[in-house]
Write a protein that holds these residues in place. Structure first.
Motif, PDB file in Angstrom:
ATOM      1  N   PHE A  55      26.670 -19.910   6.306  1.00  0.00           N
ATOM      2  CA  PHE A  55      26.904 -20.007   7.753  1.00  0.00           C
ATOM      3  C   PHE A  55      25.678 -19.523   8.516  1.00  0.00           C
ATOM      4  N   GLY A  56      24.514 -20.050   8.100  1.00  0.00           N
ATOM      5  CA  GLY A  56      23.274 -19.700   8.776  1.00  0.00           C
ATOM      6  C   GLY A  56      22.899 -20.734   9.813  1.00  0.00           C
ATOM      7  N   ARG A  57      21.602 -20.990   9.942  1.00  0.00           N
ATOM      8  CA  ARG A  57      21.109 -21.905  10.968  1.00  0.00           C
ATOM      9  C   ARG A  57      21.701 -23.307  10.828  1.00  0.00           C
ATOM     10  N   ILE A  58      21.810 -23.771   9.580  1.00  0.00           N
ATOM     11  CA  ILE A  58      22.293 -25.133   9.351  1.00  0.00           C
ATOM     12  C   ILE A  58      23.817 -25.172   9.253  1.00  0.00           C
ATOM     13  N   GLY A  59      24.387 -24.229   8.540  1.00  0.00           N
ATOM     14  CA  GLY A  59      25.836 -24.209   8.380  1.00  0.00           C
ATOM     15  C   GLY A  59      26.575 -24.115   9.697  1.00  0.00           C
TER      16      GLY A  59
END
Length: 329
Positions: free
Chosen positions: A157-161
């Motif tokens: 659940f970072g920049r892309i998630g």
């Protein structure tokens, strides 16, 4: 080269927008190298051009040998966000920051993940063939599926998630998020369901999309045991890094009907051999590791890469883009 100039090596894939920012400086000299240069040739180039003060990398590996060859490296940057080809501890030992392009390619990867979900669920290749091959009457035997109402499990659940989650929610999917490094409260506050146990979540997912980094912890993470927990009607999407999914186990699951399909932008070996058995399966779609390399993303990443380099040379690194934060301060 004037004594006060800094020599920066940039890969040929860096776009004009990034080069323009660097070329506008009279204290910088740019030199280009091929994106697919061999390690030996790259090391030789560094030695020949030493001292080299900065480098903008594509896929080229970088570590202790390259640092020694450069002579006076100040900053290593990636025109992207992954850095599994960079020896981060080596850079930290030399107090050299490793910087990435932040959120520059995040929307592009999120779009690709959604594209692969839709391509598989809507059976795009089969629908096209029904029309172009004159098999229209068979269409009711190959009905596509909706994303609407389906469960998607987002791993990472970072920049892309986070961006992928927004796009899936817009498709009216039930969004499950697994990320042991994010608080459940933050995930719930964003409007999604936080799942503490990966195994249980896999059994619920109609789609699995992978957005975690490649680390010793995640290599081979999705092995045969985990894939067997998934529904036979489920689809797996990997736009993160090759090696996070065990390709042999994935092939077995797809070929045996224990998994409905897969979308792969990344592979254990890149470029993969054309003999890869996954390529012979009708329920697999592939791309050559370009999820985050759209025309717009290349411009955004190149510009951010240039700004990263300049921030270090000017003594004020963009902190949120530094991977090895221990070199700051």
């Amino acid at each position: 080269m004037a004594a006060n100039k800094k020599k920066i090596l940039v890969t040929e894939s860096m776009s004009k927008t990034g080069r323009a920012l660097l070329n506008a400086r009279d204290d910088i000299e740019l030199l280009e190298f091929p994106n697919m240069i061999s390690s030996e040739d790259f090391q030789a180039m560094l030695r020949a051009q030493a001292p080299v003060h900065g480098v903008a990398l594509g896929a080229t590996r970088f570590g202790e040998v390259e640092l020694q060859a450069a002579g006076d490296m100040k900053v290593v940057t990636r025109i992207g966000v992954g850095y599994d080809a960079v020896d981060v501890p080596a850079l930290s030992r030399h107090k050299v920051p490793l910087m990435v392009a932040g959120t520059a390619n995040s929307p592009s990867v999120a779009e690709c993940a959604l594209f692969m979900m839709l391509t598989l669920a809507k059976r795009a290749a089969e629908m096209h063939a029904l029309v172009t091959e004159g098999t229209w009457p068979q269409r009711l035997g190959k009905l596509p599926y909706d994303l609407f109402g389906k469960s998607v499990l987002i791993v990472g659940f970072g920049r892309i998630g986070t961006r992928t989650a927004k796009r899936c929610q817009a498709m009216e999917m039930q969004v499950l998020v697994y990320d042991p490094y994010k608080s459940a409260a933050d995930i719930r506050a964003a409007g999604y369901e936080a799942v503490p146990e990966l195994n249980a979540a896999l059994a619920r997912a109609d789609f699995l999309t992978i957005h975690c980094p490649k680390t010793p912890e995640t290599v081979g993470m999705f092995n045969g045991a985990l894939l067997r927990l998934m529904k036979p009607t489920a689809y797996l999407i990997n736009t993160a890094r090759g090696g996070i999914v065990d390709e042999k186990a994935l092939y077995d699951a797809l070929a045996s009907g224990r998994l409905a399909g897969a979308g792969l932008d990344v592979f254990e070996q890149e470029p993969p051999p054309v003999s890869n058995p996954l390529f012979k399966l009708p329920n697999v779609i592939t791309a050559p590791h370009v999820a985050g390399v759209t025309r717009e993303a290349v411009d955004r990443m190149s510009e951010q890469t240039a700004r990263n380099i300049l921030s270090v040379l000017d003594g004020d690194p963009i902190q949120q883009n530094v991977i090895n934060q221990d070199v700051l301060g």
